[in-house]
Design an enzyme around this catalytic site. Structure first.
Site, PDB file in Angstrom:
ATOM      1  N   HIS A 183       2.222   3.172  -8.993  1.00 56.58           N
ATOM      2  CA  HIS A 183       2.011   1.731  -9.232  1.00 56.58           C
ATOM      3  C   HIS A 183       3.181   1.157 -10.031  1.00 56.58           C
ATOM      4  CE1 HIS A 183      -1.853   2.129  -7.437  1.00 56.58           C
ATOM      5  NE2 HIS A 183      -2.419   2.757  -8.444  1.00 56.58           N
ATOM      6  N   LEU A 222      10.771 -20.574  -4.877  1.00 51.78           N
ATOM      7  CA  LEU A 222       9.890 -19.657  -4.130  1.00 51.78           C
ATOM      8  C   LEU A 222       8.496 -19.766  -4.735  1.00 51.78           C
ATOM      9  CD1 LEU A 222       9.605 -16.965  -2.228  1.00 51.78           C
ATOM     10  CD2 LEU A 222       9.805 -15.751  -4.381  1.00 51.78           C
ATOM     11  N   ASP A 227       0.827  -1.211   0.000  1.00 53.13           N
ATOM     12  CA  ASP A 227       0.000   0.000   0.000  1.00 53.13           C
ATOM     13  C   ASP A 227       0.865   1.268   0.000  1.00 53.13           C
ATOM     14  OD1 ASP A 227      -2.389   1.366  -0.065  1.00 53.13           O
ATOM     15  OD2 ASP A 227      -2.720   1.268   2.101  1.00 53.13           O
TER      16      ASP A 227
HETATM   17  C1  IPE Z   1      -5.438  -2.876  -0.175  1.00 53.13           C
HETATM   18  O1  IPE Z   1      -5.076  -1.547  -0.364  1.00 53.13           O
HETATM   19  C2  IPE Z   1      -5.449  -3.601  -1.482  1.00 53.13           C
HETATM   20  C3  IPE Z   1      -4.178  -3.748  -2.168  1.00 53.13           C
HETATM   21  C4  IPE Z   1      -3.003  -3.378  -1.756  1.00 53.13           C
HETATM   22  C5  IPE Z   1      -4.270  -4.412  -3.439  1.00 53.13           C
HETATM   23  P1  IPE Z   1      -6.164  -0.379  -0.447  1.00 53.13           P
HETATM   24  O2  IPE Z   1      -5.404   0.873  -0.515  1.00 53.13           O
HETATM   25  O3  IPE Z   1      -7.114  -0.648  -1.532  1.00 53.13           O
HETATM   26  O4  IPE Z   1      -6.908  -0.536   0.958  1.00 53.13           O
HETATM   27  P2  IPE Z   1      -7.912   0.442   1.703  1.00 53.13           P
HETATM   28  O5  IPE Z   1      -9.030   0.715   0.757  1.00 53.13           O
HETATM   29  O6  IPE Z   1      -7.164   1.682   2.042  1.00 53.13           O
HETATM   30  O7  IPE Z   1      -8.331  -0.307   2.924  1.00 53.13           O
HETATM   31  C1  IPE Z   2      -1.704   0.153  -3.277  1.00 56.24           C
HETATM   32  O1  IPE Z   2      -1.476   1.510  -3.349  1.00 56.24           O
HETATM   33  C2  IPE Z   2      -1.918  -0.467  -4.628  1.00 56.24           C
HETATM   34  C3  IPE Z   2      -3.299  -0.914  -4.873  1.00 56.24           C
HETATM   35  C4  IPE Z   2      -4.298  -0.828  -4.059  1.00 56.24           C
HETATM   36  C5  IPE Z   2      -3.550  -1.487  -6.170  1.00 56.24           C
HETATM   37  P1  IPE Z   2      -2.654   2.549  -3.341  1.00 56.24           P
HETATM   38  O2  IPE Z   2      -3.043   2.839  -4.741  1.00 56.24           O
HETATM   39  O3  IPE Z   2      -3.755   2.113  -2.451  1.00 56.24           O
HETATM   40  O4  IPE Z   2      -1.915   3.805  -2.707  1.00 56.24           O
HETATM   41  P2  IPE Z   2      -2.508   4.861  -1.692  1.00 56.24           P
HETATM   42  O5  IPE Z   2      -3.048   4.102  -0.506  1.00 56.24           O
HETATM   43  O6  IPE Z   2      -3.581   5.617  -2.413  1.00 56.24           O
HETATM   44  O7  IPE Z   2      -1.330   5.699  -1.345  1.00 56.24           O
HETATM   45 MG    MG Z   3      -4.159   2.376  -0.496  1.00 51.70          MG
END
Ligand code: IPE
Ligand code: IPE
Ligand code: MG
Length: 247
Positions: free
Chosen positions: A36, A130, A19
């Protein structure tokens, strides 16, 4: 750092909520997709680092069943990025002996993506350095529901009876069948929630949260998490005294 020492407890399976990509990009005035993309570099680094440290299983949350709620353009770009990464990396993963698995409701994806997933899994199925599991359109509740549906069907067909439903049977119907439960859960990006990741499987996993955003996570940060893990006492319901005597 220390986790390479065999005396120090090391996780066999690490599960990660990657995240913070969006915030990483925003801080730099870049579009979210740039975060990303940088996140993919971290994935590459983590696969290598886990292999080097003798960790057998790495499970990464790449796209949740709730992530469809994001703006359409971000969803499309994210899925394109997942697909192109899979296409570009599969050969190298195979050469490195990585066994790739995809978990999640892949029925939501088109036939081209489903075929790509099937071929990648088949190509690497005999590898054993792995096991890399990527969760795509995954939700912990989805996983439990699809297991419940399959089990209920077996009962309806009289292939099993209700008394046979136990934890190990449920394990066998989850998308993670055959993969041990995670020992260590890492969530980057500062949020302290599970966000519908492996709900059943995380029952006794050690949880580690870090403020570091996923694109900034690296080998050094992994070692910090491994060190924190090594300092935990896993009691599984027992007392601390029982566990230390058993060591
Ligand atoms: C969780 O991250 C999902 C992934 C990393 C794929 P999110 O950024 O979507 O989670 P929430 O919505 O903040 O809980
Ligand atoms: C996690 O990073 C990746 C996915 C959920 C696909 P985010 O896109 O949720 O990044 P933030 O939380 O907005 O910084
Ligand atoms: Mg996020």
């Amino acid at each position: 750092m220390q986790p390479k020492n065999p005396e120090i407890p090391k996780p066999d399976h690490i599960a990660v909520i990657m995240d913070g990509n969006g915030r990483w990009a925003k801080k730099r005035g870049l579009p979210r997709i740039a975060g990303h993309r940088r996140g993919v570099d971290t994935v590459r680094e983590m696969v290598k680092a886990c292999g080097d440290r003798g960790i057998s299983h790495l499970t990464l949350f790449a796209f949740s069943s709730e992530n469809w709620r994001r703006p359409r353009t971000e969803v499309d770009l994210l899925i394109d990025l997942l697909v192109s990464t899979l296409e570009n990396e599969i050969r190298k993963l195979h050469e490195n002996g990585v066994n790739l698995k995809i978990i999640g409701d892949v029925e939501r994806f088109g036939s081209r993506i489903k075929l790509l997933i099937k071929n990648a899994e088949q190509l690497t199925s005999a590898n054993n350095s792995l096991t890399l599991t990527i969760a795509m359109n995954y939700g912990g509740r989805w996983d439990l529901l699809q297991a419940m549906q399959q089990i209920a069907q077996k009962v309806a067909d009289k292939e099993i009876n209700v008394e046979q439903i136990d934890e190990s049977l449920v394990d066998r119907y989850l998308s993670t069948a055959g993969i041990p439960e995670p020992d260590l859960f890492i969530r980057t990006g500062g949020e302290t929630r599970v966000s519908n990741f492996l709900l059943w499987q995380l029952a006794y996993t050690e949880l580690y949260f870090t403020e570091v955003l996923w694109p900034d996570f690296n080998e050094h940060e992994l070692d910090r998490a491994l060190l924190a893990f090594a300092g935990r006492q896993r009691r599984f319901g027992q007392t601390g005294e029982q566990v230390s005597v058993g060591r």
